[in-house]
Scaffold this motif. Structure first.
Motif, PDB file in Angstrom:
ATOM      1  N   ALA A  26       0.861  -1.182   0.000  1.00  0.00           N
ATOM      2  CA  ALA A  26       0.000   0.000   0.000  1.00  0.00           C
ATOM      3  C   ALA A  26       0.903   1.241   0.000  1.00  0.00           C
ATOM      4  CB  ALA A  26      -0.894  -0.015   1.239  1.00  0.00           C
ATOM      5  N   PRO A  27       0.305   2.407  -0.234  1.00  0.00           N
ATOM      6  CA  PRO A  27       1.119   3.636  -0.183  1.00  0.00           C
ATOM      7  C   PRO A  27       1.749   3.829   1.199  1.00  0.00           C
ATOM      8  CG  PRO A  27      -1.006   4.062  -1.210  1.00  0.00           C
ATOM      9  CD  PRO A  27      -1.076   2.673  -0.634  1.00  0.00           C
ATOM     10  N   ILE A  28       2.908   4.451   1.202  1.00  0.00           N
ATOM     11  CA  ILE A  28       3.632   4.719   2.441  1.00  0.00           C
ATOM     12  C   ILE A  28       2.931   5.845   3.204  1.00  0.00           C
ATOM     13  CG2 ILE A  28       5.838   5.491   3.427  1.00  0.00           C
ATOM     14  CD1 ILE A  28       5.938   2.729   2.085  1.00  0.00           C
ATOM     15  N   ASP A  29       2.661   5.602   4.466  1.00  0.00           N
ATOM     16  CA  ASP A  29       2.101   6.608   5.356  1.00  0.00           C
ATOM     17  C   ASP A  29       3.271   7.229   6.115  1.00  0.00           C
ATOM     18  OD1 ASP A  29       1.276   7.290   8.284  1.00  0.00           O
ATOM     19  OD2 ASP A  29      -0.625   7.286   7.171  1.00  0.00           O
ATOM     20  N   PRO A  30       3.503   8.535   5.989  1.00  0.00           N
ATOM     21  CA  PRO A  30       4.676   9.158   6.613  1.00  0.00           C
ATOM     22  C   PRO A  30       4.789   8.919   8.116  1.00  0.00           C
ATOM     23  CG  PRO A  30       3.672  10.677   5.064  1.00  0.00           C
ATOM     24  CD  PRO A  30       2.740   9.503   5.188  1.00  0.00           C
ATOM     25  N   LYS A  31       3.685   8.964   8.840  1.00  0.00           N
ATOM     26  CA  LYS A  31       3.729   8.766  10.298  1.00  0.00           C
ATOM     27  C   LYS A  31       4.081   7.310  10.624  1.00  0.00           C
ATOM     28  CE  LYS A  31       3.302  10.192  14.488  1.00  0.00           C
ATOM     29  NZ  LYS A  31       4.399  10.940  15.069  1.00  0.00           N
ATOM     30  N   ARG A  32       3.491   6.361   9.897  1.00  0.00           N
ATOM     31  CA  ARG A  32       3.825   4.949  10.119  1.00  0.00           C
ATOM     32  C   ARG A  32       5.289   4.686   9.796  1.00  0.00           C
ATOM     33  NH1 ARG A  32      -1.364   1.928   7.425  1.00  0.00           N
ATOM     34  NH2 ARG A  32      -2.845   2.457   9.067  1.00  0.00           N
ATOM     35  N   LEU A  33       5.768   5.286   8.720  1.00  0.00           N
ATOM     36  CA  LEU A  33       7.174   5.136   8.350  1.00  0.00           C
ATOM     37  C   LEU A  33       8.070   5.683   9.451  1.00  0.00           C
ATOM     38  CD1 LEU A  33       9.467   4.500   6.356  1.00  0.00           C
ATOM     39  CD2 LEU A  33       9.056   6.776   5.351  1.00  0.00           C
ATOM     40  N   GLU A  34       7.747   6.862   9.956  1.00  0.00           N
ATOM     41  CA  GLU A  34       8.534   7.465  11.033  1.00  0.00           C
ATOM     42  C   GLU A  34       8.566   6.557  12.257  1.00  0.00           C
ATOM     43  OE1 GLU A  34       8.165  11.242  14.091  1.00  0.00           O
ATOM     44  OE2 GLU A  34       7.215  11.404  12.126  1.00  0.00           O
ATOM     45  N   ASN A  35       7.414   6.020  12.642  1.00  0.00           N
ATOM     46  CA  ASN A  35       7.349   5.120  13.797  1.00  0.00           C
ATOM     47  C   ASN A  35       8.147   3.843  13.559  1.00  0.00           C
ATOM     48  OD1 ASN A  35       5.725   6.875  15.246  1.00  0.00           O
ATOM     49  ND2 ASN A  35       3.829   5.893  14.597  1.00  0.00           N
ATOM     50  N   TYR A  36       8.043   3.295  12.362  1.00  0.00           N
ATOM     51  CA  TYR A  36       8.763   2.065  12.050  1.00  0.00           C
ATOM     52  C   TYR A  36      10.272   2.288  12.153  1.00  0.00           C
ATOM     53  CZ  TYR A  36      10.045  -2.339   9.962  1.00  0.00           C
ATOM     54  OH  TYR A  36      10.583  -3.582   9.761  1.00  0.00           O
ATOM     55  N   LEU A  37      10.745   3.322  11.483  1.00  0.00           N
ATOM     56  CA  LEU A  37      12.192   3.576  11.455  1.00  0.00           C
ATOM     57  C   LEU A  37      12.742   3.996  12.815  1.00  0.00           C
ATOM     58  CD1 LEU A  37      12.557   5.389   8.010  1.00  0.00           C
ATOM     59  CD2 LEU A  37      13.054   2.985   8.550  1.00  0.00           C
ATOM     60  N   ALA A  38      11.884   4.545  13.678  1.00  0.00           N
ATOM     61  CA  ALA A  38      12.327   4.967  15.006  1.00  0.00           C
ATOM     62  C   ALA A  38      12.395   3.808  16.004  1.00  0.00           C
ATOM     63  CB  ALA A  38      11.402   6.048  15.550  1.00  0.00           C
ATOM     64  N   SER A  39      11.741   2.714  15.716  1.00  0.00           N
ATOM     65  CA  SER A  39      11.695   1.588  16.654  1.00  0.00           C
ATOM     66  C   SER A  39      13.050   0.885  16.725  1.00  0.00           C
ATOM     67  CB  SER A  39      10.632   0.579  16.218  1.00  0.00           C
ATOM     68  OG  SER A  39      10.744  -0.599  17.003  1.00  0.00           O
TER      69      SER A  39
END
Length: 140
Positions: A26-39
């Motif tokens: 699916a399209p990348i959601d900026p907030k989800r991406l930020e949370n993923y990369l921050a984990s």
């Protein structure tokens, strides 16, 4: 084609401005991406071709109180334009190396029985297989 493989960190979110079709579900959601990369437990390796993400391999480090840490490979996706060119193999190799560096002694993943391309890819890594479910165990 000059593919490079990158281990991502939080600072790499800007790379997602250029993603080839079919890499993600699916399209990348900026907030989800930020949370993923921050984990601190999430890991992602991408394949880059001339500044465009053409593949992604997402994983999670599992820590246990009673056994060694393990790497769970959650997603592998490759752009349809880059299939059968070693992109997925390269990303998995990079992810396995990263998991080993982080102290994981095993990696595992699952896929559907009728996903013949994925099953062929994972079997090249010579995993232990479970007959009841399609389960792959890799020694690192």
């Amino acid at each position: 084609m000059s593919i490079t493989f990158m281990r991502l960190a939080k600072r790499d979110a800007k790379l997602f401005a250029h993603v080839a079709p079919d890499v993600f579900d699916a399209p990348i959601d900026p907030k989800r991406l930020e949370n993923y990369l921050a984990s601190p437990l999430h890991r992602m390796v991408v394949a880059m071709d001339q500044g465009v993400i053409v593949g992604q391999c997402a994983a999670v480090i599992h820590h246990h109180p009673d056994k060694p840490s393990e790497l769970y490979v959650d997603e592998v996706g490759t752009a349809s334009s880059h299939l059968r060119r070693g992109v997925a193999t390269g990303m998995i190799n990079e992810m396995f190396a990263w998991g080993k560096e982080l102290g994981c002694t095993e990696a595992w993943l699952g896929t559907e029985l009728d996903n013949h391309a994925a099953n062929a890819l994972y079997r090249r890594f010579k995993p232990d297989e479970d007959e009841a479910i399609q389960y792959y165990l890799f020694s690192l």
